[in-house]
Design a protein around this motif. Structure first.
Motif, PDB file in Angstrom:
ATOM      1  N   GLU A  21      30.485   9.810 -35.146  1.00 48.79           N
ATOM      2  CA  GLU A  21      31.539   9.066 -34.473  1.00 48.79           C
ATOM      3  C   GLU A  21      31.583   7.622 -34.968  1.00 48.79           C
ATOM      4  O   GLU A  21      32.660   7.068 -35.214  1.00 48.79           O
ATOM      5  CB  GLU A  21      31.308   9.095 -32.962  1.00 48.79           C
ATOM      6  CG  GLU A  21      32.431   8.466 -32.157  1.00 48.79           C
ATOM      7  CD  GLU A  21      32.253   8.655 -30.670  1.00 48.79           C
ATOM      8  OE1 GLU A  21      33.012   8.049 -29.897  1.00 48.79           O
ATOM      9  OE2 GLU A  21      31.359   9.426 -30.268  1.00 48.79           O
ATOM     10  N   MET A  22      30.410   7.009 -35.128  1.00 48.79           N
ATOM     11  CA  MET A  22      30.350   5.633 -35.631  1.00 48.79           C
ATOM     12  C   MET A  22      30.869   5.548 -37.061  1.00 48.79           C
ATOM     13  O   MET A  22      31.551   4.590 -37.439  1.00 48.79           O
ATOM     14  CB  MET A  22      28.921   5.113 -35.540  1.00 48.79           C
ATOM     15  CG  MET A  22      28.422   4.924 -34.113  1.00 48.79           C
ATOM     16  SD  MET A  22      26.653   4.552 -34.010  1.00 48.79           S
ATOM     17  CE  MET A  22      26.633   2.929 -34.782  1.00 48.79           C
ATOM     18  N   SER A  23      30.574   6.561 -37.868  1.00 46.33           N
ATOM     19  CA  SER A  23      31.059   6.584 -39.247  1.00 46.33           C
ATOM     20  C   SER A  23      32.579   6.681 -39.280  1.00 46.33           C
ATOM     21  O   SER A  23      33.241   5.995 -40.079  1.00 46.33           O
ATOM     22  CB  SER A  23      30.439   7.771 -39.995  1.00 46.33           C
ATOM     23  OG  SER A  23      30.950   7.860 -41.310  1.00 46.33           O
ATOM     24  N   ALA A  24      33.143   7.523 -38.393  1.00 47.01           N
ATOM     25  CA  ALA A  24      34.597   7.644 -38.338  1.00 47.01           C
ATOM     26  C   ALA A  24      35.230   6.325 -37.910  1.00 47.01           C
ATOM     27  O   ALA A  24      36.263   5.904 -38.445  1.00 47.01           O
ATOM     28  CB  ALA A  24      34.987   8.761 -37.376  1.00 47.01           C
ATOM     29  N   LEU A  25      34.607   5.646 -36.946  1.00 41.47           N
ATOM     30  CA  LEU A  25      35.114   4.347 -36.514  1.00 41.47           C
ATOM     31  C   LEU A  25      35.047   3.329 -37.639  1.00 41.47           C
ATOM     32  O   LEU A  25      35.978   2.530 -37.835  1.00 41.47           O
ATOM     33  CB  LEU A  25      34.309   3.851 -35.310  1.00 41.47           C
ATOM     34  CG  LEU A  25      34.549   4.569 -33.982  1.00 41.47           C
ATOM     35  CD1 LEU A  25      33.535   4.113 -32.942  1.00 41.47           C
ATOM     36  CD2 LEU A  25      35.959   4.309 -33.487  1.00 41.47           C
ATOM     37  N   ALA A  26      33.946   3.359 -38.390  1.00 45.49           N
ATOM     38  CA  ALA A  26      33.801   2.416 -39.508  1.00 45.49           C
ATOM     39  C   ALA A  26      34.864   2.673 -40.575  1.00 45.49           C
ATOM     40  O   ALA A  26      35.428   1.739 -41.145  1.00 45.49           O
ATOM     41  CB  ALA A  26      32.400   2.534 -40.112  1.00 45.49           C
ATOM     42  N   GLU A  27      35.158   3.951 -40.844  1.00 46.06           N
ATOM     43  CA  GLU A  27      36.190   4.279 -41.838  1.00 46.06           C
ATOM     44  C   GLU A  27      37.558   3.790 -41.364  1.00 46.06           C
ATOM     45  O   GLU A  27      38.348   3.267 -42.162  1.00 46.06           O
ATOM     46  CB  GLU A  27      36.206   5.790 -42.070  1.00 46.06           C
ATOM     47  CG  GLU A  27      34.993   6.312 -42.827  1.00 46.06           C
ATOM     48  CD  GLU A  27      35.014   7.815 -42.962  1.00 46.06           C
ATOM     49  OE1 GLU A  27      36.042   8.432 -42.574  1.00 46.06           O
ATOM     50  OE2 GLU A  27      34.025   8.385 -43.446  1.00 46.06           O
ATOM     51  N   ALA A  29      38.117   1.293 -39.283  1.00 43.68           N
ATOM     52  CA  ALA A  29      38.111  -0.170 -39.348  1.00 43.68           C
ATOM     53  C   ALA A  29      38.316  -0.649 -40.778  1.00 43.68           C
ATOM     54  O   ALA A  29      39.068  -1.600 -41.037  1.00 43.68           O
ATOM     55  CB  ALA A  29      36.795  -0.711 -38.796  1.00 43.68           C
ATOM     56  N   SER A  30      37.670   0.016 -41.738  1.00 43.84           N
ATOM     57  CA  SER A  30      37.818  -0.354 -43.142  1.00 43.84           C
ATOM     58  C   SER A  30      39.253  -0.160 -43.615  1.00 43.84           C
ATOM     59  O   SER A  30      39.827  -1.011 -44.303  1.00 43.84           O
ATOM     60  CB  SER A  30      36.853   0.479 -43.997  1.00 43.84           C
ATOM     61  OG  SER A  30      37.002   0.184 -45.356  1.00 43.84           O
TER      62      SER A  30
END
Length: 339
Positions: A21-27, A29-30
């Motif tokens: 979930e954090m990785s999806a959020l980071a993607e 945001a990027s």
């Protein structure tokens, strides 16, 4: 019968889910940072993903709940003294903040922890020419400082932050903090009291929304380790069900005086039929003052608030005319019932 795997593996899976979930959020945001500001649009795929993740659809059902809206607006009109300062917890669209201003408040502060909703509320308030009276603050109420953010303690606290089980949206911790840190000692609370009622119920159809056993000859009951153990909303009138008890009080809070801490208590229900109770179905009442009570009773399917379904840890056999005893435990956000 399958057996549960290692709790360590389950813990690792929980952490892996969070990491995904954090990785999806980071993607996301990027991708948003790479988008030129002039190209930003709510129609863009990245915007759609963020809105879908962050803004629950029930906001629209809530704003179209005429009975709820009229009761709240009437409560503010009758309960806010002329010239009062008001804090509205949970801005949403800004509706209650604007109703408070129209009711005669000299200054209204409304806080919203969701930045997207806070920005929409600012735009709505601005479109109505009320920015001189209403300030939208993009923070949770528990992060507010009365002196820094509000210019001092407020005269009226509006806290219509409830879910199907009353406490799931954070009513208890929000009011605890606001009552001590944000509201004047003789301030007005809207609502001033909250009550929860319940009945024992049997519904195989609703049970299957949160439980599974055998499918096509395979035992998949280990999926039940992921079932919801606390309360959740259900549109009960759309599913076959049978009530097994009289209604009884489940929980009650004097929001101005009670500690509003997590706790537990015994419950007793007079059975009206023989059967097997699988859950406690609950509904709430909010005392908004001046005779106005906001509720989501079982006989009002028009309410956007569905009844709450609180699964029993184990089914309870009922016999008409006898009393069934249960134990309720509540946290700041959840309801759970056991024998």
């Amino acid at each position: 019968m399958p057996t549960n795997g290692s709790p360590y593996r389950l813990g690792a899976a929980l952490l892996e889910s969070l990491a995904q979930e954090m990785s999806a959020l980071a993607e996301q945001a990027s991708a948003l940072l790479r988008t030129p500001p002039e190209s930003l649009s709510l129609d863009a795929d990245i915007s759609t993903q963020i809105v879908r993740r962050n803004v629950p659809r029930w906001h629209f059902a809530m704003l179209n709940d005429t009975e709820r809206n009229e009761a709240l607006v009437a409560a503010l009109e009758r309960g806010i003294p002329a010239g009062a300062t008001v804090l509205d917890i949970g801005s949403g669209s800004g509706l209650l903040a604007m109703a408070a201003a129209r009711a005669g408040a000299s200054r209204v502060f409304t806080c919203e922890m969701n930045p997207l909703l806070a920005e929409v509320a600012r735009n709505v308030v601005d479109a109505h020419g009320l920015t001189d009276v209403i300030t939208v603050i993009s923070k949770p109420s528990t992060a507010l400082d009365a002196g820094r953010d509000l210019g001092g303690p407020v005269d009226v606290l509006v806290s219509e932050i409830v879910d199907c089980g009353l406490i799931g949206e954070g009513l208890l911790p929000s009011v605890r903090h606001a009552r001590e840190h944000l509201l004047a000692p003789d301030g007005i609370m809207l609502p001033s009291a909250a009550r929860l009622y319940g009945k024992l119920v049997n519904s195989e159809a609703v049970l299957k929304l949160n439980q599974v056993t055998t499918v096509s000859g395979f035992d998949v009951s280990l999926m039940n380790t992921l079932a919801t153990r606390s309360h959740f909303p259900v549109r009960l009138d759309t599913w076959p069900h049978r009530f097994l008890s009289e209604a009884a009080p489940v929980l009650g809070f004097d929001l101005a005086r009670d500690a509003l801490e997590p706790g537990e208590r015994s419950l007793e229900f007079l059975a009206t039929a023989d059967g097997e109770a699988q859950a406690l179905v609950v509904w709430f009442e909010l005392d908004m003052g001046n005779g106005i009570v906001l509720s989501n009773p079982l006989d009002n399917p028009r309410s956007h608030w569905m009844p709450g379904w609180v699964p029993l840890e184990k089914p309870v056999l009922t016999k008409a005319g006898e009393t069934a005893s249960l134990r309720l435990r509540w946290s700041d956000f959840t309801l759970r019932v056991s024998l």
